[in-house]
Design an enzyme around this catalytic site. Sequence first.
Site, PDB file in Angstrom:
ATOM      1  N   ASP A  69       0.850  -1.186   0.000  1.00 58.93           N
ATOM      2  CA  ASP A  69       0.000   0.000   0.000  1.00 58.93           C
ATOM      3  C   ASP A  69       0.889   1.241   0.000  1.00 58.93           C
ATOM      4  OD1 ASP A  69      -2.911   0.778   0.258  1.00 58.93           O
ATOM      5  OD2 ASP A  69      -2.026   2.013   1.835  1.00 58.93           O
TER       6      ASP A  69
HETATM    7  C1  LIG Z   1       3.238   8.729  -5.617  1.00 59.88           C
HETATM    8  C2  LIG Z   1       2.901   7.723  -6.685  1.00 59.88           C
HETATM    9  C3  LIG Z   1       1.907   6.760  -6.500  1.00 59.88           C
HETATM   10  N1  LIG Z   1       1.611   5.857  -7.484  1.00 59.88           N
HETATM   11  C4  LIG Z   1       0.574   4.818  -7.314  1.00 59.88           C
HETATM   12  C5  LIG Z   1       1.089   3.486  -6.772  1.00 59.88           C
HETATM   13  C6  LIG Z   1      -0.190   2.805  -6.320  1.00 59.88           C
HETATM   14  O1  LIG Z   1      -0.669   2.021  -7.414  1.00 59.88           O
HETATM   15  C7  LIG Z   1      -1.146   3.962  -6.044  1.00 59.88           C
HETATM   16  C8  LIG Z   1      -1.544   3.992  -4.598  1.00 59.88           C
HETATM   17  O2  LIG Z   1      -2.621   3.106  -4.389  1.00 59.88           O
HETATM   18  P1  LIG Z   1      -2.580   1.760  -3.551  1.00 59.88           P
HETATM   19  O3  LIG Z   1      -3.852   1.717  -2.748  1.00 59.88           O
HETATM   20  O4  LIG Z   1      -1.279   1.623  -2.817  1.00 59.88           O
HETATM   21  O5  LIG Z   1      -2.586   0.593  -4.651  1.00 59.88           O
HETATM   22  P2  LIG Z   1      -3.651   0.293  -5.784  1.00 59.88           P
HETATM   23  O6  LIG Z   1      -5.041   0.652  -5.351  1.00 59.88           O
HETATM   24  O7  LIG Z   1      -3.158   0.909  -7.077  1.00 59.88           O
HETATM   25  O8  LIG Z   1      -3.534  -1.283  -5.937  1.00 59.88           O
HETATM   26  P3  LIG Z   1      -3.933  -2.440  -4.854  1.00 59.88           P
HETATM   27  O9  LIG Z   1      -4.696  -1.807  -3.704  1.00 59.88           O
HETATM   28  O10 LIG Z   1      -4.760  -3.422  -5.622  1.00 59.88           O
HETATM   29  O11 LIG Z   1      -2.630  -3.011  -4.416  1.00 59.88           O
HETATM   30  O12 LIG Z   1      -0.447   5.169  -6.404  1.00 59.88           O
HETATM   31  C9  LIG Z   1       2.305   5.888  -8.701  1.00 59.88           C
HETATM   32  O13 LIG Z   1       2.024   5.076  -9.601  1.00 59.88           O
HETATM   33  N2  LIG Z   1       3.292   6.817  -8.891  1.00 59.88           N
HETATM   34  C10 LIG Z   1       3.631   7.755  -7.952  1.00 59.88           C
HETATM   35  O14 LIG Z   1       4.552   8.573  -8.184  1.00 59.88           O
END
Ligand SMILES: Cc1cn([C@H]2C[C@H](O)[C@@H](COP(=O)(O)OP(=O)(O)OP(=O)(O)O)O2)c(=O)[nH]c1=O
Length: 188
Positions: A69
């Site tokens: 997460d």
């Molecule tokens: C800060 C930042 C975040 N993110 C993304 C990563 C995560 O996918 C998202 C945060 O949400 P999460 O809740 O961590 O993950 P998710 O909902 O995409 O997937 P799942 O719950 O099924 O594991 O933000 C980027 O892609 N690039 C960035 O620079």
Amino acid sequence: MAGLYLASQSPRRTELLTQVGIDHTVVSSSYEEPNEGYDSPIEMVKAQALGKARCAVGIPEGGIVLGADTIVVLDNEVLGKPQDEADARRMLERLSGRSHSVVTGVALLIKGDEVVFHNETKVYFKELAPFEIESYIASGEPMDKAGAYGIQGKGALWVEKIEGSYTNVVGLPVEHVYDELCKALGAK
Ligand SMILES: Cc1cn([C@H]2C[C@H](O)[C@@H](COP(=O)(O)OP(=O)(O)OP(=O)(O)O)O2)c(=O)[nH]c1=O
């Protein structure tokens, strides 16, 4: 090695594991994220990662499960994914011209153990002009990302420098995950 099962629908996490040659299968998780009732942002991401891993669906006997997460933390306040465009605008205005932390919690269920850890990266943002925020929101990129930006996409334009792991910002600190996997498997 027993198979690795990634309990995440994030396209970034599977891409990062593939990039470094860690074979895995993507599975779903029935976990629903509550986002209140935690003592700190770090406790929160670790609990969410563990919840996602524990609720992974269809894991065979001996399978290793990985949950993660990612959040942005600014002034001890958690910025998750934006609710809508107005929320994304508010987040980007707050991130402009200053630094924040990106924290990823990771949980590995391996050989009957629960290995839970976190990784933190400090990200320094440039000043964003209002027109830049508007065109970025119009691109759609912010909407599924914590803190309303993606460092791996157009958001790279706003990042002056980072301290810590790059892959952690994208959603999974693969170097840290690899070390913990090696340790848990007694491989090094
Ligand atoms: C800060 C930042 C975040 N993110 C993304 C990563 C995560 O996918 C998202 C945060 O949400 P999460 O809740 O961590 O993950 P998710 O909902 O995409 O997937 P799942 O719950 O099924 O594991 O933000 C980027 O892609 N690039 C960035 O620079």
